[in-house]
Scaffold this active site. Structure first.
Site, PDB file in Angstrom:
ATOM      1  N   SER A 437       0.364  -1.194   0.256  1.00 43.31           N
ATOM      2  CA  SER A 437       0.427  -0.060  -0.107  1.00 43.31           C
ATOM      3  C   SER A 437       0.890   1.264  -0.053  1.00 43.31           C
ATOM      4  O   SER A 437       0.630   2.220  -0.132  1.00 43.31           O
ATOM      5  CB  SER A 437      -0.873   0.016   0.895  1.00 43.31           C
ATOM      6  N   HIS A 458      -2.157  -3.133  -7.134  1.00 38.50           N
ATOM      7  CA  HIS A 458      -2.854  -1.723  -5.177  1.00 38.50           C
ATOM      8  C   HIS A 458      -4.435  -2.183  -5.191  1.00 38.50           C
ATOM      9  O   HIS A 458      -4.764  -1.328  -5.788  1.00 38.50           O
ATOM     10  CB  HIS A 458      -2.396  -0.830  -5.179  1.00 38.50           C
ATOM     11  N   ASN A 508      -3.991   7.519  -2.377  1.00 37.64           N
ATOM     12  CA  ASN A 508      -4.146   7.793  -1.397  1.00 37.64           C
ATOM     13  C   ASN A 508      -2.906   8.269  -1.450  1.00 37.64           C
ATOM     14  O   ASN A 508      -3.007   9.418  -0.118  1.00 37.64           O
ATOM     15  CB  ASN A 508      -2.315   6.467  -0.203  1.00 37.64           C
TER      16      ASN A 508
END
Ligand code: NAI
Length: 716
Positions: A437, A458, A508
């Site tokens: 991640s 991912h 992210n």
């Protein structure tokens, strides 16, 4: 039973009429050159011509409407035709056109029977509803529904009127408001179809039904409460009020179509079908022109387009026959599940603990068993799918894997060891895909003997539900590896976006500043409920503080330093959050976070003790608008930088990544479409305003400022 000795065929592009000796005609739909049937405006005339033929031929005693395609009845209307509408009246005309054709079918003096195999969705179901009876196959491929709401629309060709008259009003409303389709068994139970049969005899049964001039339908059974709610004026008032209330709570007023659907049903039932049809066409016309529907349709087009694309243009993926999964934990279990059940590929799982393998197996078993219990799946099908999963604590069975997906602990040295193991135990061409991640893929590949085979893949948690996957090549990844990995993700049911290697990748990276800002606002004493509510009202599925609890406070704090190391101070997380970890608050997973997870309403109320821990006394000072604007602006700004730096390939990928990976409000179309709607100038001005108030993390991205100078936008 079929008797087609002397069929006279009248072919007319998508439609073929075949007359049989027994007086039944088969009206078959087969749109040339397409795998699925969809309805187009120009078909209206063709169907009318067919109906003229049928009406002028007194030897035809009944008609079966069926698809000429292998696995689709009619998947819906071709929504690309809506793009040509200049205004609501144009769109209303399209709706009225569909209504008129279907009304003609309903008014035909001889029976029309729809024989459904494969999806009968949207306009496809509306066509079937206009027929006098329906029979469907019991096949898994058969799905029946009105999904228009998912595109910000409503069923505009009589669906809002005919379905509530055919089945329970509450059930019809539920189907239209959620857009969820039903399986054959449910369709029969609810009364949408009159019979369900094996596909092999579908046509024969439909023909027999078409021979009965008056088809006798069983009346809809309602319990006492149902009778009150649906069959008395007062009950209906209660039912529609309740539906409006629940809808509003769900949509936060952000989606206009559900309320219009309720209007259409209510007006149709109270004032008659004629007025119901009129309001349906009117509302349909209006909804087509709303920005919400335009945004939702753009997502539909983007995902359709992405399904057709290779990871690298012109590079075909390699054939996939077997997948390896390293680590049978939360993510590995989910990855093995989508491999075995969506991609239909054997998945060989390796864990260091046999518990890990058992966990991964159970993950799949639990999901499938639920389906079997609810009778959505046969026990034998579950066993077939589970038989694709095998495991071991060593690398036996890995030598012939095409791709090995790694989901072991988040630790660089461990992941580098995994690369070495795979290079030793698998074939030279086996791809190593890491589900890290946060660790840059280039670092994982640093010691690889065959770095061209190493890539990031991912997934998002829970893997079986989250639709996005980020595919992350590092500098040395080969094009072939990219295309094959994209293909695997697609087969697993994901929408993959290819993103550049770097801290946080795309999703992210844009999520972090948004979350940090929410934390900043909390530390300035804004109540947690107020922050979460502001962003739920904005359109996110959960607020940022609740999300932090769900993802894990420990996970969030791990990614932050990696982002700071690469991009500097603007990623600094709010000070004081370390106190949460020191107090062993990881969030939902250990039932200690911002919300209270013990008691009978887990996760509903804030755990007030968190304020003491952070040394604040909650006091609401900011408006909901200010809270959401501050958080969202930082996400938009970061997304713009990602596009500028080539982290994402296009605004389209950035929009899909944010919607499918984070839950960015779909009705806004994603960060880039939303910036276009706001106007880039407005975005830059608002960022500059907050920069003055709150500091440099709000500095507008240079690329946005340049866009303002050049009067540019992302899409138009
Ligand atoms: P987890 O702790 O649930 O599972 C890790 C599994 O790997 C355990 O079963 C462990 O026994 C096994 N394992 C450890 N060393 C191994 C080895 N040498 N060979 C084979 N198996 C080994 O962890 P989780 O949450 O599934 O995370 C796995 C990876 O996925 C991490 O890199 C994480 O950062 C990443 N990730 C996690 C997400 C999440 O929401 N949990 C989201 C996206 C990525």
């Amino acid at each position: 039973m079929t008797n087609e000795n002397s069929p006279q065929q009248i072919a007319q592009s998508a439609f073929t009429l075949t007359k049989r000796d027994d007086g039944i005609a088969i009206l078959s739909m087969d749109v040339p050159g397409e795998t699925m049937n969809t309805l187009k405006v120009e078909f209206g005339q063709q169907v009318n011509d067919m109906l003229d033929q049928i009406q002028s031929d007194s030897s035809i005693k009944g008609v079966v409407v069926i698809s000429g395609k292998d696995n689709s009845f009619v998947a819906g209307a071709d929504i690309s035709m809506l793009a040509s509408c200049q205004n609501a009246e144009d769109a209303e005309t399209i709706g009225k056109g569909g209504q008129a054709v279907f009304q003609r079918i309903e008014d035909m003096p001889i029976p029309f029977v729809a024989a459904i195999h494969g999806p009968a969705l949207g306009g496809g179901l509306e066509l079937a509803l206009a027929c006098h009876a329906r029979v469907c196959s019991d096949d898994n491929k058969t799905q029946i529904g009105l999904p228009e709401v998912q595109l910000g629309l409503l069923p505009g060709s009589g669906g809002t009127q005919r379905l509530p008259r055919l089945i329970s009003v509450q059930q019809a409303m539920k189907m239209m408001l959620t857009g969820a389709s039903v399986r054959p068994k449910q369709a029969l139970k609810y009364g949408i179809v009159d019979d369900m049969v094996p596909r092999s005899i579908l046509l024969d049964v439909a023909i027999e039904m078409a021979k009965k001039p008056k088809f006798k339908r069983k009346p809809v059974k309602l319990d006492l409460m149902g009778q009150f709610l649906e069959r008395t004026p007062m009950g209906r008032k209660v039912m529609f009020n309740q539906a409006r209330k629940q809808t509003k709570a769900k949509t936060q007023g952000n989606y206009p179509s559900p309320e219009r659907i309720i209007d259409c049903i209510e007006i149709g039932l109270e004032k008659g079908i004629h007025q119901g049809m009129a309001i349906e066409a009117k509302h349909f016309g209006h909804l087509v022109m709303t920005p919400e529907s335009a945004a939702l349709r753009s997502i539909f087009f983007a995902t359709t387009e992405m399904k057709r694309e290779n990871g690298v243009e012109g590079i075909a993926p390699k054939k996939l026959k077997k997948i390896g999964v390293l680590g049978g934990g939360l993510m590995g279990g989910g990855i093995a599940f989508v491999t075995a059940t969506k991609a239909n590929l054997p998945a060989r799982i390796k864990d260091i603990r046999s518990d890990g393998i058992a966990h991964a197996m159970k993950y799949s078993y639990d999901i499938l068993n639920k389906k079997v219990k609810r009778r959505f799946m046969l026990h034998s099908d579950m066993q077939k799918q589970l038989s694709r999963l095998t495991g071991s604590v060593d690398y036996t069975g890995f030598d012939n894997t095409d791709v090995v997906i790694e989901a072991v602990f988040e630790d660089l040295a461990l992941k580098q060891n995994m690369v070495a193991d795979v290079e030793e135990h698998c074939a030279t061409q086996t791809i190593f895909a890491s589900n890290t991640s946060s660790i840059p893929i280039g670092q994982i590949a640093a010691n690889a003997a065959r770095p061209e085979n190493v890539i990031g893949l991912h997934y998002f948690s829970p893997v079986d539900k989250m639709p996005l996957a980020e595919v992350i090549p590092h500098d040395g990844t080969s094009d072939q590896t990219i295309s094959t990995t994209v293909e695997l993700a697609k087969r697993q049911g994901k929408t993959p976006i290819v993103v550049k290697d770097g801290a946080g990748f795309y999703v992210n990276r844009i999520l972090a500043p948004y979350m940090n800002e929410a934390a900043e606002i909390l530390l300035a004493a804004e109540p947690i409920e107020q922050i979460d509510l502001a962003l739920v009202k904005f359109g996110f599925p959960v607020g940022p503080i609740k999300l932090l609890d769900e993802v894990g406070i420990d996970v969030g704090t791990k990614i932050s330093p990696i982002l700071v190391a690469q991009f500097g101070e603007r990623f600094n997380s709010a000070p004081g959050f370390d106190k949460l970890l020191a107090d062993d608050r990881k969030g939902k997973k250990n039932q200690r976070g911002f919300y209270n997870y013990v008691g009978n309403k887990p996760g509903k109320d804030v755990d007030e003790s968190v304020y003491d821990l952070l040394g604040i006394t909650p006091n609401s000072r900011l408006s909901e608008n200010t809270i959401s604007e501050r958080c969202v602006l930082l996400m938009l700004n970061e997304a713009a930088m990602c596009l500028d730096e080539g982290v994402i390939r296009s605004p389209r990928d950035g929009d899909i990544g944010a919607i499918f990976g984070i839950g960015f409000p779909p009705f806004l179309g994603g960060p880039f479409r939303y910036m276009d709607t706001l106007g880039i100038k407005h975005v830059v001005e608002r960022l500059a305003y907050y920069q003055q108030q709150l500091g440099d993390k709000f500095t507008p991205a240079a690329c946005l400022t340049k866009m303002v100078e050049q009067n540019q936008s992302f899409y138009r």
